[in-house]
Every structure is written in structure tokens, then in C-alpha cells.
Design an enzyme around this catalytic site. Structure first.
Site, short mmCIF file in Angstrom:
data_model
loop_
_atom_site.label_atom_id
_atom_site.label_comp_id
_atom_site.label_asym_id
_atom_site.label_seq_id
_atom_site.Cartn_x
_atom_site.Cartn_y
_atom_site.Cartn_z
N TYR A 1 20.41 87.56 48.56
CA TYR A 1 19.77 87.17 49.71
C TYR A 1 18.57 86.37 49.25
CZ TYR A 1 22.11 90.94 52.30
OH TYR A 1 23.01 91.61 52.90
N HIS B 1 28.67 94.39 46.48
CA HIS B 1 28.55 93.59 47.72
C HIS B 1 29.90 93.07 48.22
CE1 HIS B 1 25.34 90.97 49.78
NE2 HIS B 1 26.33 91.08 50.45
#
Length: 329
Positions: free
Chosen positions: A51, A113
């Protein structure tokens, strides 16, 4: 943390049912959003290395710790291992990098992830000459086994998975020592993930819903379909919201909470951050929950896309053998 607003994980820890998502939270707004959330009832921040804002989250945490407003044990922080760090030799270093950015001694929950890996190296999105992603076949089971060592080292309290399908979750359960604490996937009234949630319940894995309100970053096929509305415009949800004097967003979030699903809505708008957490003062009826269940049409908004030479957008990683969305759930 208020136990009534938490779920107990299989590692014994309490995880708040509502957290602040930070995907696409920009550098300029992330720190303020995290501080606002933590000052207004949140104890749970969901982040990820990719992110690009873990340093800003760390700045917010450091400020609140220094002021005495919060203690580390009051918080639940999630991060995620990115695709370029799947090789077992890279896992510890990747975790330590996130810890440095977050200015923390440990992470409460560390997730893989995605089940597939990218080529190792400095580039976070390595590409081939034809602009396609440079994928590798690092087995996610070996990556997860390397993450188990993070627990032994005390760098993380718990480990889990993100964007894994039912077969991949079962593969981890059957071949690894630590049962995942968490499975985090897209989940909302149009993709309620009931079969996947049922699998998790069978193995005492807590399910986390990301994009619980849908997402503007959804595939073109969803935007162009006449049968798909934005979740916040759904007539059924609006009717229920009117009954309880709540927003549609609060109804969609409460739907997950009432199912025992952790939910991590993202917002940078102060009023929405606060209201998204105000879902514990009402309870929907069984009939209303069933009405929302029936909205499911298996629409998936979050699919990594790539543009082809003729301008079409296609699933970026669908050719990989570990791509999770090639089976129903």
C-alpha cells in the site's frame, strides 16, 4: 479492547470486528485518518507493505504512543507479505521492513497478500518485455512455513492468508503446522462468500471482509452490467437502513459483524470513518439478514487488471497456476 466488539482468534488473541482499511489511503491523508480512527473507537488498523503507506501509519502510532493516548497492547495491527517476497529466504527481511516502517516491535497479524509470487528483486511489479507480470512458481506452502518462523521469533503474533481460495486454504491446513488465524478476502452483499466462510468456521479460521462496500476499482464488466448497481445504491439495503436510521454503509458493515466476520472499511473522510465504526447499537432480524444474503450474485470487484495491446482490460495474473479466482470459491 471491548471483548463484545472483538472475535477470539485460534491463537487466543482478541481481534476487533471493525478495523480501518488503508488500501489506497494516500500519503497525505493516511496519518490523519489513522489518528482520527484511533481517537474515535477503533483499535484495529489493516495495512500492507504494497500500500506504500506503512511509514505514515507508523508516524500516527508513534505520535499516539508518545502522547500517552494509546498503548501498544490496545491495538491490533495487520500487515501483509508482498508477492516479490515469497521466497522463504526473503520472508523475515520483508517482515522486518514492515516493522521498521510501522515503528513497531511486533505485528499482530501477518498475511500472505496473494497466493502467487512475482520475481524476486527491487521492482514490486516486475514485468516481462511484453509488459506482462513476471511471475514465479514459489509454492505458497513453503512461504507460509517461513512465516511460521516469524511467530517463533516473536516478530508476529499470528499469521494468515489473503485472497486464497478454498483449495489453497485446505492445502495450507494439511501441510503446515500453524492453522491460519485469518483469511481475508473481498466480501460484501453482492459477494457474500458463504461457502468460504463455512470452510473457515470448520477450521476455526476467522474471516475478514475487505471492500465491504464494493469498490470504484472494479472490473469494467461490473461497471457496464445493467444488473449491477453500486452497493450503496441498493434498494434493499436502503430500506433496511431507513428502518434503523442508519446509513447503507453501516448496514453493509453490520451485516458482516452480525455474521462474525471482521470488516475493514476504508475511508479518509472523518465523518465516514467515525460512522463506519458505529454499528454495535442495533441488530438486524433474521429475515433482514436473509434478505441481504439473497443479494449475492458472486460479483467480484477487486481483480488485478492489465490492459492488452488492443485496449482490453483482462485479469493480470489469471495464467498463474496459483491464481485464486479460477474456481468458484
Amino acid at each position: 479492547m471491548d471483548p463484545a466488539k472483538c472475535v477470539k482468534l485460534n491463537n487466543g488473541a482478541l481481534m476487533p470486528l471493525v478495523g480501518l482499511g488503508t488500501w489506497e489511503s494516500t500519503e497525505g491523508s493516511c496519518t490523519e485518518a489513522v489518528k482520527l480512527a484511533l481517537r474515535n473507537g477503533y483499535n484495529h488498523i489493516d495495512g500492507a507493505f504494497i500500500y506504500g503507506n506503512e511509514a505514515q501509519i507508523g508516524d500516527a502510532l508513534a505520535e499516539l504512543f508518545a502522547s500517552g493516548e494509546l498503548k501498544r497492547e490496545d491495538l491490533f495491527i495487520t500487515s501483509k507479505l508482498w508477492n516479490t517476497f515469497h521466497h522463504p529466504d526473503d520472508v523475515v527481511g520483508a517482515c522486518k521492513k514492515s516493522l521498521d516502517l510501522l515503528k513497531l516491535d511486533y505485528i499482530d497479524m501477518y498475511l500472505i497478500h496473494w497466493p502467487y509470487a512475482f520475481q524476486r528483486g527491487e521492482a514490486l511489479f516486475p514485468k516481462n518485455a511484453d509488459n506482462s507480470p513476471c511471475l514465479t512458481d514459489d509454492p505458497y506452502v513453503e512461504t507460509y512455513k517461513a512465516m511460521e518462523k516469524l511467530v517463533e521469533m516473536g516478530l508476529v503474533k499470528g499469521i494468515g492468508l489473503s485472497n486464497f481460495n478454498s483449495e489453497q486454504v485446505t492445502d495450507i491446513i494439511n501441510n503446515c503446522s500453524i492453522t491460519p488465524d485469518i483469511l481475508q478476502c473481498e466480501c460484501h452483499p453482492y459477494l457474500n462468500q458463504t461457502p468460504l466462510i463455512d470452510l473457515c468456521k470448520k477450521h476455526n479460521i476467522t474471516f475478514t471482509s475487505y471492500s465491504p462496500l464494493g469498490s470504484p476499482a472494479r472490473p469494467e464488466v461490473c461497471r457496464s452490467s445493467e444488473n449491477v448497481l453500486a452497493i450503496l445504491d441498493d434498494k434493499c439495503l436502503k430500506k433496511i437502513a431507513e428502518k434503523y436510521d442508519k446509513s447503507v454503509a453501516q448496514i453493509a458493515i453490520r451485516y458482516q459483524v452480525q455474521r462474525g466476520v471482521v470488516v475493514i472499511p476504508k475511508s479518509a473522510t472523518p465523518a465516514r470513518i467515525i460512522s463506519n465504526c458505529q454499528v454495535f447499537d442495533f441488530k438486524m432480524t433474521t429475515e433482514e439478514m436473509e434478505m441481504i444474503d439473497n443479494l449475492n450474485n458472486n460479483i467480484r470487484y477487486i481483480v488485478p487488471l492489465i490492459e492488452t495491446g488492443d485496449g482490453r482490460k483482462v485479469a493480470r495474473d489469471s495464467g498463474h497456476k496459483y491464481y485464486p479466482f479460477n474456481i468458484p470459491y
